[in-house]
Write an enzyme that holds these catalytic residues in place. Structure first.
Site, PDB file in Angstrom:
ATOM      1  N   HIS A   1       1.040   1.506 -12.992  1.00  0.00           N
ATOM      2  CA  HIS A   1       1.808   0.331 -13.446  1.00  0.00           C
ATOM      3  C   HIS A   1       3.344   0.730 -13.577  1.00  0.00           C
ATOM      4  CE1 HIS A   1       2.106  -3.561 -15.427  1.00  0.00           C
ATOM      5  NE2 HIS A   1       3.007  -2.880 -16.635  1.00  0.00           N
TER       6      HIS A   1
ATOM      7  N   LEU B   1     -10.549  -6.805 -12.237  1.00  0.00           N
ATOM      8  CA  LEU B   1     -12.060  -6.161 -12.389  1.00  0.00           C
ATOM      9  C   LEU B   1     -12.774  -6.902 -13.358  1.00  0.00           C
ATOM     10  CD1 LEU B   1     -11.095  -2.743 -10.988  1.00  0.00           C
ATOM     11  CD2 LEU B   1     -12.007  -4.645  -9.398  1.00  0.00           C
TER      12      LEU B   1
ATOM     13  N   GLY C   1       0.847  -1.296   0.024  1.00  0.00           N
ATOM     14  CA  GLY C   1       0.102  -0.015   0.077  1.00  0.00           C
ATOM     15  C   GLY C   1       0.783   1.361  -0.042  1.00  0.00           C
ATOM     16  N   SER C   2       2.019   1.161  -0.412  1.00  0.00           N
ATOM     17  CA  SER C   2       2.871   2.557  -0.430  1.00  0.00           C
ATOM     18  C   SER C   2       2.240   3.484  -1.342  1.00  0.00           C
ATOM     19  CB  SER C   2       4.401   2.134  -0.536  1.00  0.00           C
ATOM     20  OG  SER C   2       4.630   1.840  -2.087  1.00  0.00           O
TER      21      SER C   2
ATOM     22  N   ASP D   1      -4.063  -3.510 -18.317  1.00  0.00           N
ATOM     23  CA  ASP D   1      -2.940  -2.373 -18.509  1.00  0.00           C
ATOM     24  C   ASP D   1      -3.138  -1.655 -19.926  1.00  0.00           C
ATOM     25  OD1 ASP D   1      -2.037  -3.074 -15.840  1.00  0.00           O
ATOM     26  OD2 ASP D   1      -0.836  -4.727 -16.761  1.00  0.00           O
TER      27      ASP D   1
ATOM     28  N   SER E   1       3.620   4.184 -15.299  1.00  0.00           N
ATOM     29  CA  SER E   1       2.522   4.952 -15.923  1.00  0.00           C
ATOM     30  C   SER E   1       1.479   4.978 -15.131  1.00  0.00           C
ATOM     31  CB  SER E   1       2.201   4.037 -17.231  1.00  0.00           C
ATOM     32  OG  SER E   1       3.341   3.876 -17.841  1.00  0.00           O
TER      33      SER E   1
ATOM     34  N   ALA F   1       9.560   6.921  -7.937  1.00  0.00           N
ATOM     35  CA  ALA F   1       8.923   7.614  -8.845  1.00  0.00           C
ATOM     36  C   ALA F   1       7.354   7.399  -9.093  1.00  0.00           C
ATOM     37  CB  ALA F   1       9.421   7.428 -10.454  1.00  0.00           C
TER      38      ALA F   1
ATOM     39  N   ARG G   1      -6.316  -8.123  -8.064  1.00  0.00           N
ATOM     40  CA  ARG G   1      -7.427  -8.812  -8.529  1.00  0.00           C
ATOM     41  C   ARG G   1      -8.153  -8.361  -9.799  1.00  0.00           C
ATOM     42  NH1 ARG G   1      -9.421 -12.880  -6.219  1.00  0.00           N
ATOM     43  NH2 ARG G   1      -7.975 -12.565  -4.594  1.00  0.00           N
TER      44      ARG G   1
ATOM     45  N   ASN H   1      -5.076   3.363 -12.828  1.00  0.00           N
ATOM     46  CA  ASN H   1      -4.206   2.335 -12.117  1.00  0.00           C
ATOM     47  C   ASN H   1      -2.788   3.075 -12.331  1.00  0.00           C
ATOM     48  OD1 ASN H   1      -3.238  -0.113 -11.034  1.00  0.00           O
ATOM     49  ND2 ASN H   1      -2.795  -0.534 -13.093  1.00  0.00           N
TER      50      ASN H   1
HETATM   51  C1  GRF Z   1       3.466  -0.900  -7.622  1.00  0.00           C
HETATM   52  O1  GRF Z   1       4.612  -1.136  -7.964  1.00  0.00           O
HETATM   53  C2  GRF Z   1       2.486  -0.657  -8.504  1.00  0.00           C
HETATM   54  O2  GRF Z   1       2.976   0.124  -9.773  1.00  0.00           O
HETATM   55  C3  GRF Z   1       1.797  -2.031  -8.741  1.00  0.00           C
HETATM   56  O3  GRF Z   1       1.905  -2.601  -7.743  1.00  0.00           O
HETATM   57  C4  GRF Z   1       2.986  -2.083  -6.881  1.00  0.00           C
HETATM   58  C5  GRF Z   1       2.294  -1.934  -5.506  1.00  0.00           C
HETATM   59  O4  GRF Z   1       2.985  -1.455  -4.497  1.00  0.00           O
HETATM   60  N1  GRF Z   1       0.663  -1.978  -9.532  1.00  0.00           N
HETATM   61  P1  GRF Z   1       2.156  -0.768  -3.293  1.00  0.00           P
HETATM   62  O5  GRF Z   1       1.462  -1.652  -2.619  1.00  0.00           O
HETATM   63  O6  GRF Z   1       1.511   0.632  -3.820  1.00  0.00           O
HETATM   64  O7  GRF Z   1       3.510  -0.391  -2.313  1.00  0.00           O
END
Ligand code: GRF
Length: 188
Positions: free
Chosen positions: A109, A93, A13-14, A145, A136, A173, A91, A107
């Protein structure tokens, strides 16, 4: 009035944390109205609860997908959510869910889309000998994606990079890019 955003997570969840921190600025156009997860033991969930953010945590195990997604949908609507930000939500959707929220789900990615959709993006970028990686923010459609790219950040690949060291710099980033692009998109 700030736009109400629901964030869906499955793990650390960062990126969700970066969105929550950004939303604290008085001039940020969004607020995090709900953090929802399919993993009740997700570390990010505990953090969101500590911050006093409303949460939804339910495992989909044993439930038909339409029933599970209806529960998430109900929680998002009850929280007055207007847009959904996926942040490490693992998951897929359903087409139905995406259709109900069409144009209102984004999202993040960890690649420069359209390159490297799906998993293991950093290892794939290194294997291809790329000199630049990145992340992105894109609109979510039925195609994995595949939706319109709203913003990207580039990260230079170093000769000594491993997938892990690259992931770390791309993640930093991501934390800068996601709040910025989300804010711009909500204001456009
Ligand atoms: C991130 O690298 C994001 O780009 C990808 O999953 C990872 C999630 O990391 N979709 P976090 O849970 O937000 O730390």
């Amino acid at each position: 009035m700030k736009r109400r955003v629901g964030v869906l997570i499955s793990g650390r969840g960062s990126n969700m944390m970066a969105l929550v921190e950004a939303a604290r600025a008085p001039d940020c156009p969004f607020e995090i109205a709900l953090v929802a997860t399919d993993k009740p033991d997700a570390p990010g969930l505990a953090w969101a609860i500590e911050q006093g953010i409303p949460t939804f945590a339910q495992s989909p195990r044993g439930k038909p997908k339409p029933e599970y997604e209806a529960a998430i949908d109900a929680a998002l609507r009850a929280a007055g959510v207007e847009a959904i930000a996926l942040a490490g939500y693992m998951r897929l959707l359903s087409e139905d869910f995406v259709a109900r929220w069409r144009g209102r789900i984004v999202n993040i990615h960890p690649s420069l889309l359209p390159k490297y959709k799906g998993l293991d993006t950093h290892a794939r970028a290194l294997a291809m000998g790329d000199s630049v990686a990145g992340c992105s923010v894109h609109l979510v459609t039925e195609e994995l994606d595949g939706g319109e790219v709203l913003g990207q950040a580039e990260v230079r690949i170093d000769a000594r990079d491993t997938a892990e060291s690259l992931a770390e710099r791309v993640l930093a980033a991501e934390h800068r890019l996601y709040p910025q692009v989300l804010a711009e998109w909500l204001c456009r």
